[in-house]
Design a protein around this motif. Sequence first.
Motif, short mmCIF file in Angstrom:
data_model
loop_
_atom_site.label_atom_id
_atom_site.label_comp_id
_atom_site.label_asym_id
_atom_site.label_seq_id
_atom_site.Cartn_x
_atom_site.Cartn_y
_atom_site.Cartn_z
N ASP A 166 -12.06 3.47 3.64
CA ASP A 166 -11.86 4.88 3.30
C ASP A 166 -10.41 5.23 2.96
O ASP A 166 -10.17 6.11 2.13
N VAL A 167 -9.47 4.56 3.62
CA VAL A 167 -8.06 4.98 3.50
C VAL A 167 -7.17 3.90 2.88
O VAL A 167 -6.40 4.18 1.95
N ILE A 168 -7.24 2.68 3.40
CA ILE A 168 -6.30 1.64 2.97
C ILE A 168 -6.65 1.09 1.59
O ILE A 168 -5.79 1.03 0.70
N LYS A 169 -7.88 0.67 1.41
CA LYS A 169 -8.27 0.04 0.14
C LYS A 169 -7.98 0.90 -1.08
O LYS A 169 -7.44 0.40 -2.08
N PRO A 170 -8.30 2.22 -1.05
CA PRO A 170 -7.98 3.04 -2.23
C PRO A 170 -6.48 3.20 -2.48
O PRO A 170 -6.10 3.65 -3.57
N ASN A 171 -5.66 2.85 -1.50
CA ASN A 171 -4.21 3.05 -1.63
C ASN A 171 -3.43 1.74 -1.80
O ASN A 171 -2.21 1.74 -1.65
N ILE A 172 -4.13 0.65 -2.09
CA ILE A 172 -3.43 -0.58 -2.42
C ILE A 172 -2.80 -0.43 -3.80
O ILE A 172 -3.46 0.01 -4.75
N LEU A 191 5.15 -1.64 -8.03
CA LEU A 191 3.76 -2.11 -8.10
C LEU A 191 2.76 -1.03 -8.47
O LEU A 191 1.56 -1.27 -8.49
N ASP A 192 3.25 0.21 -8.74
CA ASP A 192 2.32 1.27 -9.11
C ASP A 192 2.24 1.45 -10.62
O ASP A 192 1.63 2.39 -11.07
N PRO A 221 -1.89 -1.11 -7.43
CA PRO A 221 -2.63 -1.93 -8.40
C PRO A 221 -2.05 -3.31 -8.64
O PRO A 221 -2.78 -4.29 -8.74
N HIS A 222 -0.73 -3.40 -8.73
CA HIS A 222 -0.11 -4.69 -9.05
C HIS A 222 0.18 -5.55 -7.82
O HIS A 222 0.77 -6.63 -7.95
N ALA A 223 -0.25 -5.09 -6.64
CA ALA A 223 -0.12 -5.93 -5.44
C ALA A 223 -0.93 -7.21 -5.61
O ALA A 223 -0.49 -8.29 -5.19
N PHE A 224 -2.08 -7.10 -6.23
CA PHE A 224 -2.92 -8.28 -6.45
C PHE A 224 -2.21 -9.28 -7.35
O PHE A 224 -2.26 -10.49 -7.12
N ILE A 229 0.83 -1.20 0.00
CA ILE A 229 0.00 0.00 0.00
C ILE A 229 0.87 1.25 0.00
O ILE A 229 2.02 1.21 0.43
N ARG A 230 0.31 2.36 -0.46
CA ARG A 230 1.07 3.60 -0.61
C ARG A 230 1.26 4.34 0.71
O ARG A 230 2.11 5.22 0.81
#
Length: 226
Positions: free
Chosen positions: A92-98, A225-226, A100-103, A20-21
Amino acid sequence: MTRIKFKNSAAFYDVDGTLIRINIVHAFAYYAARQASLADAARTWGTTAASLPLFWAADKISRKWFNELFYRLYEGMSEDRLVTLSEELFEDVIKPNIYPHAFDLIAESRRAGCRQVIISGALDFILKPLAEYLEVDDLIANRLEFHDGYATGKLEKPFVGGATKSEIMRRFARANDIDLTQSWAYSDSFSDFPMLAVVGRPTAVNPDFRLRAVARSYDWPVLHLD
């Protein structure tokens, strides 16, 4: 093409800056802004602002020292409130900052047959929704000490972070029949060098300057990963 399966192996992931960012400061800010009263929120923000130079210095010297100092800010917070707000914090905070390529990274090592393990200096109740969302197998994180339902500002042992991660990984491997020489580790920070060095397949992810230099000298893979 037949995919190689790595039996008795694991993939160990740092979180902040890796998957995460954001970092532990963003999580605390979310809780601080949602204190029970405006006076509590203002007092928390004042203490945090006054402590910033000390936090900066501590992080340069020791990640363990930094975390121990930083988590004192949670002293007096309600355990129920912290846990209840963790789901909102995630959405609100963590999910939007995962990243993209972490998955993709996790999916690839899962297909290779690796056990998926998050190991992070962040707090367990904050990371639990993320671990469930990413469908990892195990979560190893710091735990706040609570007394009568309120945080004391201290961490329970074992402390997770910096050099201690490698020993925790060794204990985890012994308990779960994991071969560390056939395992992966992913981190963004030079402070996690011991965590990366303890496995046979270390990878620098979104690395800071010092880790990038180390990865280059050891010929470790570097991922963004971004």
